[in-house]
Design a protein around this motif. Structure first.
Motif, PDB file in Angstrom:
ATOM      1  N   ALA A 129       0.827  -1.208   0.000  1.00 41.02           N
ATOM      2  CA  ALA A 129       0.000   0.000   0.000  1.00 41.02           C
ATOM      3  C   ALA A 129       0.857   1.253   0.000  1.00 41.02           C
ATOM      4  O   ALA A 129       0.544   2.241  -0.688  1.00 41.02           O
ATOM      5  N   MET A 130       1.959   1.228   0.740  1.00 38.26           N
ATOM      6  CA  MET A 130       2.855   2.381   0.796  1.00 38.26           C
ATOM      7  C   MET A 130       3.450   2.671  -0.580  1.00 38.26           C
ATOM      8  O   MET A 130       3.509   3.820  -1.011  1.00 38.26           O
ATOM      9  N   ILE A 131       3.884   1.642  -1.277  1.00 41.80           N
ATOM     10  CA  ILE A 131       4.495   1.839  -2.593  1.00 41.80           C
ATOM     11  C   ILE A 131       3.470   2.351  -3.602  1.00 41.80           C
ATOM     12  O   ILE A 131       3.774   3.231  -4.423  1.00 41.80           O
ATOM     13  N   ILE A 132       2.255   1.849  -3.544  1.00 36.62           N
ATOM     14  CA  ILE A 132       1.212   2.309  -4.470  1.00 36.62           C
ATOM     15  C   ILE A 132       0.899   3.776  -4.233  1.00 36.62           C
ATOM     16  O   ILE A 132       0.811   4.577  -5.173  1.00 36.62           O
ATOM     17  N   VAL A 133       0.733   4.159  -2.973  1.00 41.57           N
ATOM     18  CA  VAL A 133       0.414   5.555  -2.669  1.00 41.57           C
ATOM     19  C   VAL A 133       1.587   6.466  -3.024  1.00 41.57           C
ATOM     20  O   VAL A 133       1.393   7.570  -3.562  1.00 41.57           O
ATOM     21  N   ALA A 134       2.809   6.040  -2.768  1.00 43.99           N
ATOM     22  CA  ALA A 134       3.979   6.842  -3.126  1.00 43.99           C
ATOM     23  C   ALA A 134       4.069   7.027  -4.641  1.00 43.99           C
ATOM     24  O   ALA A 134       4.423   8.113  -5.121  1.00 43.99           O
ATOM     25  N   ALA A 135       3.729   5.993  -5.401  1.00 41.88           N
ATOM     26  CA  ALA A 135       3.744   6.108  -6.859  1.00 41.88           C
ATOM     27  C   ALA A 135       2.681   7.087  -7.347  1.00 41.88           C
ATOM     28  O   ALA A 135       2.916   7.861  -8.281  1.00 41.88           O
ATOM     29  N   LEU A 136       1.521   7.086  -6.706  1.00 41.36           N
ATOM     30  CA  LEU A 136       0.473   8.037  -7.087  1.00 41.36           C
ATOM     31  C   LEU A 136       0.900   9.473  -6.787  1.00 41.36           C
ATOM     32  O   LEU A 136       0.655  10.379  -7.592  1.00 41.36           O
ATOM     33  N   ILE A 137       1.549   9.673  -5.660  1.00 49.08           N
ATOM     34  CA  ILE A 137       2.030  11.014  -5.325  1.00 49.08           C
ATOM     35  C   ILE A 137       3.109  11.452  -6.313  1.00 49.08           C
ATOM     36  O   ILE A 137       3.123  12.605  -6.760  1.00 49.08           O
ATOM     37  N   GLU A 138       3.986  10.542  -6.676  1.00 52.54           N
ATOM     38  CA  GLU A 138       5.021  10.876  -7.665  1.00 52.54           C
ATOM     39  C   GLU A 138       4.392  11.244  -9.005  1.00 52.54           C
ATOM     40  O   GLU A 138       4.874  12.152  -9.689  1.00 52.54           O
ATOM     41  N   GLY A 139       3.339  10.559  -9.384  1.00 53.37           N
ATOM     42  CA  GLY A 139       2.660  10.879 -10.639  1.00 53.37           C
ATOM     43  C   GLY A 139       2.061  12.268 -10.621  1.00 53.37           C
ATOM     44  O   GLY A 139       2.173  13.031 -11.586  1.00 53.37           O
ATOM     45  N   VAL A 140       1.416  12.626  -9.531  1.00 54.07           N
ATOM     46  CA  VAL A 140       0.832  13.956  -9.415  1.00 54.07           C
ATOM     47  C   VAL A 140       1.927  15.023  -9.398  1.00 54.07           C
ATOM     48  O   VAL A 140       1.781  16.079 -10.011  1.00 54.07           O
ATOM     49  N   ALA A 141       3.025  14.741  -8.717  1.00 52.14           N
ATOM     50  CA  ALA A 141       4.135  15.695  -8.670  1.00 52.14           C
ATOM     51  C   ALA A 141       4.752  15.881 -10.059  1.00 52.14           C
ATOM     52  O   ALA A 141       5.067  17.009 -10.452  1.00 52.14           O
ATOM     53  N   LEU A 142       4.916  14.808 -10.785  1.00 48.73           N
ATOM     54  CA  LEU A 142       5.450  14.907 -12.148  1.00 48.73           C
ATOM     55  C   LEU A 142       4.525  15.730 -13.029  1.00 48.73           C
ATOM     56  O   LEU A 142       4.970  16.574 -13.807  1.00 48.73           O
ATOM     57  N   PHE A 143       3.221  15.514 -12.885  1.00 49.00           N
ATOM     58  CA  PHE A 143       2.242  16.289 -13.642  1.00 49.00           C
ATOM     59  C   PHE A 143       2.359  17.773 -13.295  1.00 49.00           C
ATOM     60  O   PHE A 143       2.342  18.628 -14.181  1.00 49.00           O
ATOM     61  N   GLY A 144       2.501  18.085 -12.020  1.00 53.13           N
ATOM     62  CA  GLY A 144       2.630  19.477 -11.603  1.00 53.13           C
ATOM     63  C   GLY A 144       3.883  20.136 -12.155  1.00 53.13           C
ATOM     64  O   GLY A 144       3.847  21.286 -12.585  1.00 53.13           O
ATOM     65  N   VAL A 145       4.994  19.426 -12.132  1.00 55.85           N
ATOM     66  CA  VAL A 145       6.242  19.978 -12.665  1.00 55.85           C
ATOM     67  C   VAL A 145       6.130  20.191 -14.173  1.00 55.85           C
ATOM     68  O   VAL A 145       6.591  21.210 -14.699  1.00 55.85           O
ATOM     69  N   ILE A 146       5.500  19.272 -14.869  1.00 59.73           N
ATOM     70  CA  ILE A 146       5.330  19.424 -16.320  1.00 59.73           C
ATOM     71  C   ILE A 146       4.452  20.624 -16.633  1.00 59.73           C
ATOM     72  O   ILE A 146       4.735  21.388 -17.552  1.00 59.73           O
ATOM     73  N   VAL A 147       3.384  20.815 -15.866  1.00 64.68           N
ATOM     74  CA  VAL A 147       2.533  21.990 -16.073  1.00 64.68           C
ATOM     75  C   VAL A 147       3.335  23.267 -15.849  1.00 64.68           C
ATOM     76  O   VAL A 147       3.217  24.225 -16.616  1.00 64.68           O
ATOM     77  N   CYS A 148       4.160  23.298 -14.820  1.00 68.56           N
ATOM     78  CA  CYS A 148       4.998  24.480 -14.573  1.00 68.56           C
ATOM     79  C   CYS A 148       5.979  24.706 -15.716  1.00 68.56           C
ATOM     80  O   CYS A 148       6.209  25.857 -16.107  1.00 68.56           O
ATOM     81  N   LEU A 149       6.552  23.645 -16.252  1.00 70.13           N
ATOM     82  CA  LEU A 149       7.476  23.814 -17.383  1.00 70.13           C
ATOM     83  C   LEU A 149       6.762  24.281 -18.641  1.00 70.13           C
ATOM     84  O   LEU A 149       7.309  25.066 -19.403  1.00 70.13           O
ATOM     85  N   ILE A 150       5.543  23.822 -18.845  1.00 69.78           N
ATOM     86  CA  ILE A 150       4.765  24.277 -20.007  1.00 69.78           C
ATOM     87  C   ILE A 150       4.439  25.753 -19.859  1.00 69.78           C
ATOM     88  O   ILE A 150       4.503  26.526 -20.827  1.00 69.78           O
ATOM     89  N   ILE A 151       4.099  26.168 -18.651  1.00 68.31           N
ATOM     90  CA  ILE A 151       3.805  27.590 -18.418  1.00 68.31           C
ATOM     91  C   ILE A 151       5.063  28.428 -18.654  1.00 68.31           C
ATOM     92  O   ILE A 151       4.991  29.530 -19.187  1.00 68.31           O
ATOM     93  N   ALA A 152       6.213  27.890 -18.275  1.00 72.12           N
ATOM     94  CA  ALA A 152       7.462  28.635 -18.445  1.00 72.12           C
ATOM     95  C   ALA A 152       7.798  28.853 -19.915  1.00 72.12           C
ATOM     96  O   ALA A 152       8.381  29.873 -20.271  1.00 72.12           O
ATOM     97  N   THR A 153       7.443  27.906 -20.763  1.00 68.26           N
ATOM     98  CA  THR A 153       7.769  28.034 -22.185  1.00 68.26           C
ATOM     99  C   THR A 153       6.710  28.776 -22.968  1.00 68.26           C
ATOM    100  O   THR A 153       6.936  29.127 -24.111  1.00 68.26           O
ATOM    101  N   ALA A 154       5.546  29.008 -22.365  1.00 71.40           N
ATOM    102  CA  ALA A 154       4.457  29.687 -23.091  1.00 71.40           C
ATOM    103  C   ALA A 154       4.684  31.170 -23.165  1.00 71.40           C
ATOM    104  O   ALA A 154       5.399  31.788 -22.503  1.00 71.40           O
TER     105      ALA A 154
END
Length: 85
Positions: A60-85
């Motif tokens: 359960a810990m690994i699954i939840v940590a993977a979900l948090i990593e996915g959301v964090a990656l999505f957030g960083v990508i959105v920030c990078l897209i905003i930076a290039t816009a």
């Protein structure tokens, strides 16, 4: 909410959009690190209390940590897209 306000403030001044995006990416990374640290600490405490259920707790810990990593990656990508816009 805070991230949106910071990005609006950074984009209102020309040339500071990348600074706001970098600040947002840093906040995302900090939040993900704190969240995964909290999950890991709680899982270790749970395993210490009930060692016989360590397998299911770790899974359960690994699954939840993977979900948090996915959301964090999505957030960083959105920030990078905003930076290039």
């Amino acid at each position: 909410m805070l991230l949106a306000l910071l990005l609006q403030a950074a984009e209102s001044v020309s040339g500071l959009g990348t600074m706001g995006a970098a600040l947002g990416a840093g906040i995302v990374a900090l939040g993900a690190g704190l969240g995964i640290g909290k999950i890991g600490g709680s899982a270790m405490e749970a395993i210490a209390r009930q060692p016989e259920s360590s397998g299911s707790i770790q899974t359960a810990m690994i699954i939840v940590a993977a979900l948090i990593e996915g959301v964090a990656l999505f957030g960083v990508i959105v920030c990078l897209i905003i930076a290039t816009a």
